[in-house]
Design a protein around this motif. Structure first.
Motif, PDB file in Angstrom:
ATOM      1  N   LYS A 198       3.878  -3.388 -10.386  1.00 21.08           N
ATOM      2  CA  LYS A 198       5.344  -3.164 -10.769  1.00 21.08           C
ATOM      3  C   LYS A 198       5.379  -3.251 -12.224  1.00 21.08           C
ATOM      4  O   LYS A 198       5.732  -2.213 -12.814  1.00 21.08           O
ATOM      5  N   LYS A 199       4.666  -4.102 -12.866  1.00 22.75           N
ATOM      6  CA  LYS A 199       4.739  -4.260 -14.380  1.00 22.75           C
ATOM      7  C   LYS A 199       3.940  -2.926 -15.035  1.00 22.75           C
ATOM      8  O   LYS A 199       4.500  -2.417 -16.127  1.00 22.75           O
ATOM      9  N   LEU A 200       2.803  -2.520 -14.229  1.00 26.49           N
ATOM     10  CA  LEU A 200       2.009  -1.325 -14.883  1.00 26.49           C
ATOM     11  C   LEU A 200       3.001  -0.141 -14.790  1.00 26.49           C
ATOM     12  O   LEU A 200       2.867   0.641 -15.752  1.00 26.49           O
ATOM     13  N   TYR A 232       0.928  -1.186   0.095  1.00 22.24           N
ATOM     14  CA  TYR A 232       0.054  -0.287   0.042  1.00 22.24           C
ATOM     15  C   TYR A 232       0.937   1.407  -0.040  1.00 22.24           C
ATOM     16  O   TYR A 232       0.542   2.240  -0.510  1.00 22.24           O
ATOM     17  N   LYS A 233       2.337   1.222   0.656  1.00 23.78           N
ATOM     18  CA  LYS A 233       2.975   2.422   0.489  1.00 23.78           C
ATOM     19  C   LYS A 233       3.151   2.478  -0.977  1.00 23.78           C
ATOM     20  O   LYS A 233       3.144   3.608  -1.411  1.00 23.78           O
ATOM     21  N   ALA A 234       3.321   1.410  -1.819  1.00 24.91           N
ATOM     22  CA  ALA A 234       3.928   1.896  -3.084  1.00 24.91           C
ATOM     23  C   ALA A 234       2.821   1.999  -4.010  1.00 24.91           C
ATOM     24  O   ALA A 234       2.884   3.028  -5.020  1.00 24.91           O
ATOM     25  N   ASP A 291       5.768   9.118  -7.518  1.00 21.45           N
ATOM     26  CA  ASP A 291       7.071   8.661  -7.575  1.00 21.45           C
ATOM     27  C   ASP A 291       6.993   7.284  -7.830  1.00 21.45           C
ATOM     28  O   ASP A 291       7.143   6.251  -6.918  1.00 21.45           O
ATOM     29  N   TYR A 292       7.368   7.265  -9.099  1.00 24.69           N
ATOM     30  CA  TYR A 292       7.209   5.845  -9.675  1.00 24.69           C
ATOM     31  C   TYR A 292       8.453   4.954  -9.344  1.00 24.69           C
ATOM     32  O   TYR A 292       8.229   3.816  -9.064  1.00 24.69           O
ATOM     33  N   LYS A 293       9.438   5.448  -9.265  1.00 24.06           N
ATOM     34  CA  LYS A 293      10.963   5.017  -8.911  1.00 24.06           C
ATOM     35  C   LYS A 293      10.756   4.472  -7.602  1.00 24.06           C
ATOM     36  O   LYS A 293      11.179   3.318  -7.312  1.00 24.06           O
ATOM     37  N   GLY A 294      10.170   5.241  -6.612  1.00 22.93           N
ATOM     38  CA  GLY A 294      10.198   4.973  -5.311  1.00 22.93           C
ATOM     39  C   GLY A 294       9.207   3.496  -5.192  1.00 22.93           C
ATOM     40  O   GLY A 294       9.439   2.772  -4.180  1.00 22.93           O
ATOM     41  N   ALA A 295       8.048   3.586  -5.862  1.00 23.72           N
ATOM     42  CA  ALA A 295       6.972   2.513  -6.000  1.00 23.72           C
ATOM     43  C   ALA A 295       7.688   1.364  -6.216  1.00 23.72           C
ATOM     44  O   ALA A 295       7.464   0.390  -5.624  1.00 23.72           O
ATOM     45  N   VAL A 296       8.530   1.536  -7.428  1.00 20.86           N
ATOM     46  CA  VAL A 296       9.138   0.070  -7.782  1.00 20.86           C
ATOM     47  C   VAL A 296       9.910  -0.476  -6.645  1.00 20.86           C
ATOM     48  O   VAL A 296      10.233  -1.593  -6.517  1.00 20.86           O
ATOM     49  N   GLU A 297      10.935   0.649  -6.176  1.00 15.95           N
ATOM     50  CA  GLU A 297      12.079   0.023  -5.118  1.00 15.95           C
ATOM     51  C   GLU A 297      10.845  -0.505  -3.948  1.00 15.95           C
ATOM     52  O   GLU A 297      11.416  -1.508  -3.425  1.00 15.95           O
ATOM     53  N   THR A 298       9.896  -0.127  -3.489  1.00 17.05           N
ATOM     54  CA  THR A 298       9.057  -0.540  -2.527  1.00 17.05           C
ATOM     55  C   THR A 298       8.697  -1.676  -2.912  1.00 17.05           C
ATOM     56  O   THR A 298       8.514  -2.923  -2.056  1.00 17.05           O
TER      57      THR A 298
END
Length: 163
Positions: free
Chosen positions: A154-156, A119-121, A129-136
Motif C-alpha cells: 500500500k505504501k509503495l 494477491y488480488k491487490a 488499477d492502483y486505486k482498486g489495489a489500495v481499496e483491496t
C-alpha cells in the motif's frame, strides 16, 4: 474392501506422499482415487497440488478447474488456480483478470481470506488499477492491521503511483 474404502485409502496415501515430496507416487495414488471415484473433487485438487509443486502449470490449472467443477465451494481451489496464473512468467491481461475472478470467488467464500485479498491487490497493481489495489489492501488491514506485506505494498502504491 469396498471401492469407497479403496478410494479413501488412495486419496489419503496420495496426500501423504505429496506432503513427503514423493510426487510420482502421489500422482499414481491420486489417479487411482480418481478412477475409483471420478465425481469427487478432492483427488483432482490434490493432483493439481502435485503438478503445482512440479511447476507443471497447465495440468495444475486443469485439475484445479476440474475440482471446482465438482465442488464450486472449494475455496482453496480458486485461490490455488489463481496462484498458478501468478506463477506464469508472463501472464497476459486476460489471464490476470481471470485470476482476480478466482480470488474474488475465494474471498466471497471466505471474506477473511487475507492472502486472497493480498494477491488480488498484487494483480490489480500489475493491471495498473492502483486505486482498486489500495481499496483491496485496506480490506486486508481491517482484518489484520499487522499485515506487513499489505502495509508495504500500500505504501509503495501510494508513494510511487498515486502521488
Amino acid at each position: 474392501m469396498s471401492s469407497e474404502h479403496d478410494y479413501k485409502f488412495y486419496l489419503d496415501k496420495g496426500i501423504s506422499e505429496t506432503n513427503e515430496g514423493k510426487f510420482d507416487e502421489a500422482m499414481h495414488s491420486l489417479n487411482r482415487a480418481i478412477a475409483l471415484n471420478p465425481d469427487s473433487a478432492m483427488p483432482y485438487f490434490s493432483l493439481a497440488i502435485v503438478f503445482h509443486n512440479l511447476k507443471e502449470l497447465e495440468p495444475a490449472y486443469e485439475n484445479y478447474t476440474k475440482a471446482i467443477e465438482l465442488n464450486h465451494k472449494m475455496t482453496d481451489a480458486y485461490f490455488n488456480r489463481a496462484q498458478v496464473i501468478l506463477a506464469d512468467d508472463a501472464p497476459d491481461t486476460a489471464k490476470l483478470k481471470s485470476a482476480i475472478k478466482d480470488f474474488d470467488k475465494a474471498i466471497e467464500l471466505d471474506p477473511k481470506f487475507v492472502d486472497a485479498l493480498y494477491y488480488k491487490a498484487v494483480i490489480q497493481k500489475k493491471l495498473e488499477d492502483y486505486k482498486g489495489a489500495v481499496e483491496t489492501l485496506d480490506k486486508v488491514l481491517i482484518i489484520d492491521p499487522q499485515a506487513v506485506y499489505s502495509k508495504a505494498l500500500k505504501k509503495l502504491i501510494l508513494q510511487k503511483y498515486l502521488k
